[in-house]
Design a protein around this motif. Structure first.
Motif, PDB file in Angstrom:
ATOM      1  N   HIS A   1     -23.761  -4.381  -9.198  1.00  0.00           N
ATOM      2  CA  HIS A   1     -23.709  -2.945  -8.963  1.00  0.00           C
ATOM      3  C   HIS A   1     -22.616  -2.617  -7.950  1.00  0.00           C
ATOM      4  CE1 HIS A   1     -28.177  -2.348 -10.311  1.00  0.00           C
ATOM      5  NE2 HIS A   1     -27.345  -2.501 -11.325  1.00  0.00           N
ATOM      6  N   LEU A   2     -22.502  -3.424  -6.898  1.00  0.00           N
ATOM      7  CA  LEU A   2     -21.437  -3.226  -5.919  1.00  0.00           C
ATOM      8  C   LEU A   2     -20.072  -3.393  -6.585  1.00  0.00           C
ATOM      9  CD1 LEU A   2     -20.374  -2.912  -3.001  1.00  0.00           C
ATOM     10  CD2 LEU A   2     -20.645  -5.389  -2.758  1.00  0.00           C
ATOM     11  N   ALA A   3     -19.959  -4.429  -7.419  1.00  0.00           N
ATOM     12  CA  ALA A   3     -18.694  -4.669  -8.118  1.00  0.00           C
ATOM     13  C   ALA A   3     -18.339  -3.475  -8.994  1.00  0.00           C
ATOM     14  CB  ALA A   3     -18.797  -5.941  -8.952  1.00  0.00           C
ATOM     15  N   ARG A   4     -19.324  -2.924  -9.694  1.00  0.00           N
ATOM     16  CA  ARG A   4     -19.076  -1.753 -10.545  1.00  0.00           C
ATOM     17  C   ARG A   4     -18.601  -0.568  -9.721  1.00  0.00           C
ATOM     18  NH1 ARG A   4     -16.893  -0.613 -14.636  1.00  0.00           N
ATOM     19  NH2 ARG A   4     -18.072  -2.246 -15.712  1.00  0.00           N
TER      20      ARG A   4
ATOM     21  N   LEU B   1     -16.820  -0.675  -7.001  1.00  0.00           N
ATOM     22  CA  LEU B   1     -15.422  -0.903  -6.632  1.00  0.00           C
ATOM     23  C   LEU B   1     -14.492  -0.696  -7.825  1.00  0.00           C
ATOM     24  CD1 LEU B   1     -15.808  -4.065  -4.351  1.00  0.00           C
ATOM     25  CD2 LEU B   1     -15.452  -1.695  -3.649  1.00  0.00           C
ATOM     26  N   VAL B   2     -14.915  -1.148  -8.993  1.00  0.00           N
ATOM     27  CA  VAL B   2     -14.095  -0.947 -10.195  1.00  0.00           C
ATOM     28  C   VAL B   2     -14.009   0.539 -10.532  1.00  0.00           C
ATOM     29  CG1 VAL B   2     -13.945  -1.396 -12.672  1.00  0.00           C
ATOM     30  CG2 VAL B   2     -14.563  -3.246 -11.112  1.00  0.00           C
ATOM     31  N   ASP B   3     -15.127   1.247 -10.425  1.00  0.00           N
ATOM     32  CA  ASP B   3     -15.130   2.687 -10.703  1.00  0.00           C
ATOM     33  C   ASP B   3     -14.227   3.436  -9.721  1.00  0.00           C
ATOM     34  OD1 ASP B   3     -16.844   2.330 -12.805  1.00  0.00           O
ATOM     35  OD2 ASP B   3     -18.645   2.960 -11.710  1.00  0.00           O
ATOM     36  N   ALA B   4     -14.134   2.935  -8.485  1.00  0.00           N
ATOM     37  CA  ALA B   4     -13.285   3.582  -7.484  1.00  0.00           C
ATOM     38  C   ALA B   4     -11.822   3.559  -7.915  1.00  0.00           C
ATOM     39  CB  ALA B   4     -13.450   2.899  -6.129  1.00  0.00           C
ATOM     40  N   VAL B   5     -11.407   2.466  -8.550  1.00  0.00           N
ATOM     41  CA  VAL B   5     -10.031   2.374  -9.040  1.00  0.00           C
ATOM     42  C   VAL B   5      -9.795   3.395 -10.152  1.00  0.00           C
ATOM     43  CG1 VAL B   5      -8.367   0.853 -10.192  1.00  0.00           C
ATOM     44  CG2 VAL B   5      -9.831  -0.040  -8.384  1.00  0.00           C
ATOM     45  N   GLU B   6     -10.853   3.688 -10.902  1.00  0.00           N
ATOM     46  CA  GLU B   6     -10.749   4.629 -12.014  1.00  0.00           C
ATOM     47  C   GLU B   6     -10.980   6.073 -11.591  1.00  0.00           C
ATOM     48  OE1 GLU B   6     -13.601   3.077 -14.741  1.00  0.00           O
ATOM     49  OE2 GLU B   6     -12.399   1.298 -15.217  1.00  0.00           O
ATOM     50  N   GLY B   7     -11.184   6.311 -10.276  1.00  0.00           N
ATOM     51  CA  GLY B   7     -11.262   7.678  -9.789  1.00  0.00           C
ATOM     52  C   GLY B   7     -12.566   8.100  -9.158  1.00  0.00           C
TER      53      GLY B   7
ATOM     54  N   PRO C   1     -14.988   7.515  -6.222  1.00  0.00           N
ATOM     55  CA  PRO C   1     -15.110   6.777  -4.965  1.00  0.00           C
ATOM     56  C   PRO C   1     -16.516   6.221  -4.779  1.00  0.00           C
ATOM     57  CG  PRO C   1     -15.109   9.137  -4.544  1.00  0.00           C
ATOM     58  CD  PRO C   1     -14.775   8.963  -5.998  1.00  0.00           C
ATOM     59  N   PRO C   2     -16.639   5.010  -4.222  1.00  0.00           N
ATOM     60  CA  PRO C   2     -17.970   4.448  -3.966  1.00  0.00           C
ATOM     61  C   PRO C   2     -18.651   5.198  -2.824  1.00  0.00           C
ATOM     62  CG  PRO C   2     -16.277   3.040  -3.021  1.00  0.00           C
ATOM     63  CD  PRO C   2     -15.560   4.114  -3.798  1.00  0.00           C
TER      64      PRO C   2
ATOM     65  N   GLN D   1     -19.097  -0.769   4.605  1.00  0.00           N
ATOM     66  CA  GLN D   1     -19.509  -2.174   4.635  1.00  0.00           C
ATOM     67  C   GLN D   1     -18.448  -3.095   4.034  1.00  0.00           C
ATOM     68  OE1 GLN D   1     -21.739  -3.690   6.221  1.00  0.00           O
ATOM     69  NE2 GLN D   1     -22.907  -1.931   6.964  1.00  0.00           N
ATOM     70  N   VAL D   2     -17.748  -2.626   3.005  1.00  0.00           N
ATOM     71  CA  VAL D   2     -16.665  -3.441   2.445  1.00  0.00           C
ATOM     72  C   VAL D   2     -15.566  -3.626   3.481  1.00  0.00           C
ATOM     73  CG1 VAL D   2     -14.790  -3.462   0.753  1.00  0.00           C
ATOM     74  CG2 VAL D   2     -17.117  -2.919   0.029  1.00  0.00           C
ATOM     75  N   ALA D   3     -15.180  -2.543   4.160  1.00  0.00           N
ATOM     76  CA  ALA D   3     -14.148  -2.642   5.196  1.00  0.00           C
ATOM     77  C   ALA D   3     -14.596  -3.566   6.323  1.00  0.00           C
ATOM     78  CB  ALA D   3     -13.820  -1.255   5.744  1.00  0.00           C
ATOM     79  N   ALA D   4     -15.858  -3.438   6.727  1.00  0.00           N
ATOM     80  CA  ALA D   4     -16.379  -4.297   7.795  1.00  0.00           C
ATOM     81  C   ALA D   4     -16.431  -5.752   7.340  1.00  0.00           C
ATOM     82  CB  ALA D   4     -17.773  -3.818   8.217  1.00  0.00           C
ATOM     83  N   ALA D   5     -16.812  -5.980   6.072  1.00  0.00           N
ATOM     84  CA  ALA D   5     -16.870  -7.350   5.550  1.00  0.00           C
ATOM     85  C   ALA D   5     -15.486  -7.966   5.499  1.00  0.00           C
ATOM     86  CB  ALA D   5     -17.502  -7.352   4.159  1.00  0.00           C
ATOM     87  N   VAL D   6     -14.488  -7.187   5.116  1.00  0.00           N
ATOM     88  CA  VAL D   6     -13.100  -7.686   5.116  1.00  0.00           C
ATOM     89  C   VAL D   6     -12.700  -8.118   6.523  1.00  0.00           C
ATOM     90  CG1 VAL D   6     -10.683  -7.025   4.828  1.00  0.00           C
ATOM     91  CG2 VAL D   6     -12.363  -6.372   3.098  1.00  0.00           C
ATOM     92  N   ALA D   7     -13.037  -7.299   7.505  1.00  0.00           N
ATOM     93  CA  ALA D   7     -12.688  -7.637   8.884  1.00  0.00           C
ATOM     94  C   ALA D   7     -13.392  -8.908   9.335  1.00  0.00           C
ATOM     95  CB  ALA D   7     -13.057  -6.474   9.813  1.00  0.00           C
TER      96      ALA D   7
END
Length: 249
Positions: free
Chosen positions: A205-208, A210-216, A218-219, A226-232
């Protein structure tokens, strides 16, 4: 202790490491796999990293184990240090192949990385062995017979195939993270797992999102944060420069 019957660092019957598509040997180590017969079962011990690079060698080893087993394949994954959806699909395909042959595929021991993956993808029960089969017991009777047994078998096959279909969207999301943040494949996977756990969201569901965000689309804000924090967190934990020179397919 018996010698390993199969070692993926050499391959079955080969004298050295496998060559890549360009003809040059793989530099990074592949998983170490050993097979041991236990009655009508084959025990498989796997160590190392299980990712896209290792999937082909892992598949060869596990298919050999299934062919040699009369009743079941027991997987010891307690020494696996990394596992992603590419490796999970190998396990799911092996489980489906085993169902068609009337053989079980069970996880006897799992490292935290494997347990987390099975939990996040909802596939742990597919590899459970509610009735352990000792080596000196009668041969495994195989899947249940009759209408109810056939219905259970069909339901499990459907569940297996549904689990395998979640991989493409997860791979797309991992690619998005790699391209967006300059992450390696492993670090992008760790970001997905970390964000999934902290947002209490199923991995696919999280992956979906992120993919939907690329298609317009936003998550949700909580997911973005949390994605930004996880990247950090992943960047701070990774050795400097590791992501730049380790990008898997």
């Amino acid at each position: 202790m018996a010698e390993p019957a199969y070692d993926t660092e050499r391959g079955a019957g080969e004298g050295g490491p496998r060559a890549g598509a360009s003809g040059t040997p793989h530099i990074r180590p592949v998983p170490w796999v050993s097979l041991h017969a236990r009655g009508d079962r084959v025990a498989v011990e796997i160590r190392g990293e299980l990712d896209l690079d290792a999937a082909e060698q892992l598949g060869h080893a596990l298919r050999a184990a299934l062919a040699a087993a009369a009743g079941a394949v027991e997987l010891d994954l307690g020494a696996v240090v990394f596992c992603d959806c590419a490796a999970l699909n190998v396990l799911l395909e092996l489980r489906e192949r085993g169902l068609r042959q009337g053989k079980k595929v069970v996880v006897r021991s799992a490292a935290p990385a494997v347990e987390r993956l099975l939990e996040l993808t909802g596939t742990a029960q597919l590899f459970a062995d509610a009735d352990p089969h000792p080596a000196d017991a009668a041969p495994d009777p195989g899947p249940p017979q009759g209408p109810d047994g056939e219905q259970d078998l069909r339901a499990e096959v459907v569940q297996l195939r549904r689990a395998m279909r979640t991989r493409p969207v997860i791979d797309l999301a991992r690619g998005i993270l790699m391209a967006s943040f300059g992450l390696s494949a492993q670090d992008a996977w760790r970001v997905l797992v970390d964000a999934s756990q902290r947002t209490n969201t199923k991995l696919h569901h999280l992956a979906r999102d992120l993919v939907d965000a690329v298609e317009g689309d936003p998550p949700p804000e909580a997911v973005r944060e949390q994605v930004a924090a996880a990247v950090a967190r992943v960047r701070s934990a990774s050795p400097a420069g590791e992501g730049a020179d380790r990008v898997d397919g």
